[in-house]
Write a protein that holds these residues in place. Sequence first.
Motif, short mmCIF file in Angstrom:
data_model
loop_
_atom_site.label_atom_id
_atom_site.label_comp_id
_atom_site.label_asym_id
_atom_site.label_seq_id
_atom_site.Cartn_x
_atom_site.Cartn_y
_atom_site.Cartn_z
N MET A 534 0.80 -1.21 0.00
CA MET A 534 0.00 0.00 0.00
C MET A 534 0.85 1.27 0.00
N GLN A 535 2.13 1.18 0.35
CA GLN A 535 3.00 2.35 0.33
C GLN A 535 3.22 2.87 -1.09
N ASN A 536 3.02 1.99 -2.06
CA ASN A 536 3.11 2.40 -3.46
C ASN A 536 1.73 2.91 -3.90
N GLU A 537 1.60 4.23 -4.05
CA GLU A 537 0.31 4.82 -4.38
C GLU A 537 -0.26 4.29 -5.70
N GLU A 538 0.62 3.92 -6.61
CA GLU A 538 0.16 3.41 -7.91
C GLU A 538 -0.51 2.05 -7.77
N ALA A 539 -0.27 1.36 -6.65
CA ALA A 539 -0.86 0.04 -6.43
C ALA A 539 -2.21 0.13 -5.75
N ARG A 540 -2.58 1.30 -5.28
CA ARG A 540 -3.83 1.45 -4.53
C ARG A 540 -4.99 1.87 -5.42
N PRO A 541 -6.20 1.49 -5.01
CA PRO A 541 -6.59 0.76 -3.80
C PRO A 541 -6.13 -0.71 -3.84
N VAL A 542 -5.73 -1.20 -2.68
CA VAL A 542 -5.27 -2.58 -2.55
C VAL A 542 -6.36 -3.42 -1.88
N MET A 543 -6.69 -4.55 -2.51
CA MET A 543 -7.67 -5.47 -1.95
C MET A 543 -6.95 -6.68 -1.36
N MET A 544 -7.33 -7.06 -0.16
CA MET A 544 -6.83 -8.28 0.47
C MET A 544 -7.95 -9.31 0.49
N VAL A 545 -7.68 -10.51 -0.02
CA VAL A 545 -8.68 -11.57 -0.07
C VAL A 545 -8.21 -12.73 0.80
N GLY A 546 -9.00 -13.07 1.83
CA GLY A 546 -8.61 -14.16 2.71
C GLY A 546 -9.81 -14.85 3.29
N ASP A 547 -9.57 -15.77 4.23
CA ASP A 547 -10.67 -16.57 4.77
C ASP A 547 -11.43 -15.84 5.86
N ILE A 549 -10.65 -15.16 8.94
CA ILE A 549 -10.37 -15.49 10.34
C ILE A 549 -8.87 -15.27 10.60
N ASN A 550 -8.03 -16.10 10.00
CA ASN A 550 -6.59 -15.95 10.18
C ASN A 550 -6.06 -14.65 9.60
N ASP A 551 -6.76 -14.13 8.61
CA ASP A 551 -6.26 -12.95 7.90
C ASP A 551 -6.89 -11.65 8.38
N ALA A 552 -7.55 -11.68 9.54
CA ALA A 552 -8.30 -10.51 10.00
C ALA A 552 -7.47 -9.22 10.05
N PRO A 553 -6.24 -9.23 10.59
CA PRO A 553 -5.47 -7.98 10.61
C PRO A 553 -5.19 -7.44 9.21
N ALA A 554 -4.83 -8.33 8.28
CA ALA A 554 -4.54 -7.89 6.91
C ALA A 554 -5.80 -7.40 6.22
N LEU A 555 -6.92 -8.06 6.48
CA LEU A 555 -8.19 -7.64 5.89
C LEU A 555 -8.57 -6.24 6.39
N SER A 556 -8.28 -5.98 7.65
CA SER A 556 -8.65 -4.70 8.25
C SER A 556 -7.79 -3.56 7.75
N ILE A 557 -6.50 -3.83 7.50
CA ILE A 557 -5.58 -2.76 7.13
C ILE A 557 -5.62 -2.44 5.64
N ALA A 558 -6.07 -3.38 4.80
CA ALA A 558 -6.13 -3.14 3.35
C ALA A 558 -7.20 -2.10 3.04
N ASP A 559 -7.07 -1.47 1.86
CA ASP A 559 -8.10 -0.51 1.44
C ASP A 559 -9.45 -1.20 1.35
N ILE A 560 -9.43 -2.48 0.88
CA ILE A 560 -10.64 -3.28 0.76
C ILE A 560 -10.34 -4.67 1.30
N GLY A 561 -11.05 -5.08 2.32
CA GLY A 561 -10.89 -6.43 2.86
C GLY A 561 -12.01 -7.32 2.38
N VAL A 562 -11.67 -8.43 1.73
CA VAL A 562 -12.68 -9.34 1.19
C VAL A 562 -12.55 -10.68 1.88
#
Length: 769
Positions: A534-547, A549-562
């Motif tokens: 996400m530090q690379n502005e050209e890559a944003r918005p960044v979506m995180m796709v996970g299950d 449960i285990n990925d809750a922190p990453a889902l929360s910090i991404a621009d879009i958590g799926v």
Amino acid sequence: MADNNKLQFNIQGMSCAACVARVDKATRETEGVVDCSVNLLTNSMEVTIGDANSPDEVQSGDGFASSRDKSSIAHAISQSVSKAGYKAVEVDDDIDSESKVKNIKDTYKKDINNHIVRLVSSGILLLILMYVAMGHHMFGLPLPQAMIDNPMIGATIQAVLCLAIMCINYKFFINGAKGFIHLSPNMDSLVMLGSLVSFGLSIYLMLTGEHEKLYFDSAAMILVFITIGKLLEAISKSRTGSALEALIQMSPKMANVVTDGQEKVIAASKLKVGDICRVYIGEMVPADGVITEGTTALDESALTGESKLASKGVGDNVFSATNNYKDNFLMEVTAVGEDTSFGKIITIVENASASKAPISRLADRIAKYFVPAVLLIGLITFVIWLILGADVVTAITHGISVLVVSCPCALGLATPVAIMVGNGKAAKSKILFKSAAIMEIIGKTRSVVFDKTGTITRGIPKGLTVNEYDTMQDEIKPDSAFTVGKLKEMGIDTYLLSGDRSEVARDIGAKAGIKNIISDVLPDGKSSHVEEIMQNEEARPVMMVGDGINDAPALSIADIGVAIGSGTDIAIDSGDVVLQGESIVDVVNAILIGKKTLRVIKQNLFWAFIYNVIGIPIAAGALSGVGIELTPELCALFMSLSSICVVLNALRLNGIKLIKYDFGNEASDDAPAAAPNEKLVIEKTEEIIDNIDTTEDSNMVIKIEGMMCPHCEAHCKEELEKLDFVISAAPSHEKAEAILEIDESKYDEATATDALKAAVETAGYKMVG
């Protein structure tokens, strides 16, 4: 369970974006209010207040502490809205979603009926008025000689007819006057002013003997055309919530409660935690719970999208709105209403439909000043025409046209109607957006980060008995590579986030078509890698796709958590979007819906702005020099059509073609979405055998016509169970089907269909599928 920091209100009296802005302002200025969202489409408002559980900590809009509790804040909000000229009625926390939708539907129905009555009665009177006003003069139609000889008689009749039409449409005048009284003029204020000025001018001309220049027909036409527009708008708006209504209709209605050995049928909404329920074969599970007696197989497709039946036994969890396909069982209720898995889905869809997208803020800001600006432009138009030497009648006519042509209503509907329809389309496809803001941003996605286990792969180790490399490698999902390919076609970069060592992760990435591989990641390190991307502005918005449960922190910090997976297995609060379908290709569909919805919002806002930018100058007479002018009645017609166009444009979102992955054959962009409770039918016997979660026996469903009662069911059951490959049969006359338990060892696909048809016909009925 209701959010203790949220208040819901039904707002009465709103007609346009200016009304929304006024209600929003009045509410935000109320002490104790932190935030609010007003929705013109549903005439509702959601208010966020401070912590109502701690009265001493309730915060005001300015951040100062207040000692007032939730009920007093709600009362204060109602008073503030009332002072602004509208009525706010608090919605009971305990009211369920079905009741809420029913109330909205009843409101639409009542609104439509009222408009029809007003339109029919006004229309009849308008036709008579038009006949008197221009029938004889323009078309030579007959009139009583007395009216021809004395024009004052005809003028008086026109005035009476016009006044009757104004009385029928009195709401425009009441709401418009309230707007002026509270210094917040709205669309009704413009309509009221246009009609009254036309009527007043006509009275003046009539009394001065100018009988051939009367504008009674214009005063009446303005009201009738606006009513036509309001009727069509109400009909269109009533269709925007069809997806939410359909979702609620899927919820269970009745439950068989067992108390002290006695069984009683009650409404599912009356169930309480701890109740014991019996669920019969062919019935719907009435609430979330745990099986206490019996075994069965459930169709959980309404929650998970999985077509195969899930085997259940004592101690297993069962979920509301799933269907019982095998045996009767007893269950203890653990969650009811909005706290069930299905109830949470409805709440997500409901909240997202009522929320506001950030893009709507521009329209909200403009709406605050729109009507006052139009009033000023109308006055300036009148003055300029007088300065240019025009007579008073011409100057007033152009001023009226400016008032009537402007359309703040289209501004107010531009965003919420698109959000409602887009969110409904997503919900039908088991894609749940938690807010309108996410629907806006997801369409701009530039990067997608996939968690490996359970997302790109099945999460089931393959080759456990071979070597260490194979032991650590999961089997890739069949639709993963297809999904990644579709994302690449959309210009979106993809990343694979894995805790595996480099060679394993790269092998999985190669099979899925993902080049950006991040391996050797510990669970608590996933969020830091997402942050790095996400530090690379050209890559944003960044979506995180996970299950989820285990990925809750990453889902929360991404621009879009799926969060992807079963609605009963994921932590539903961890992502911004929840995908309940069985295919990961819904990641693409979520982006597609967001992109299309954002496009429609922009189109609606553009239309609302450009219509006024072009329409107001023409109405003011800017093109009079080239012979182009708009009469007040034409302006009223165009204003009505403007709002209708915005609603109809949003309804086009229902036609979005989503991408479907056919696990049996190949992917198709045009394949229709599966029905929420798609049943297994006899023609797909081979597919059933492959999918049913059992080792020896399989279940199938056949459709039967002609059964009318339990006796009919008994006849069908008797004949079907005579077949050697049918272990048991459970016909249902209500569902016109029979659920069969099949002995696979004796089942012959080549002859089974004919045998089943013959058995059903012997019983006196017809098998149709």
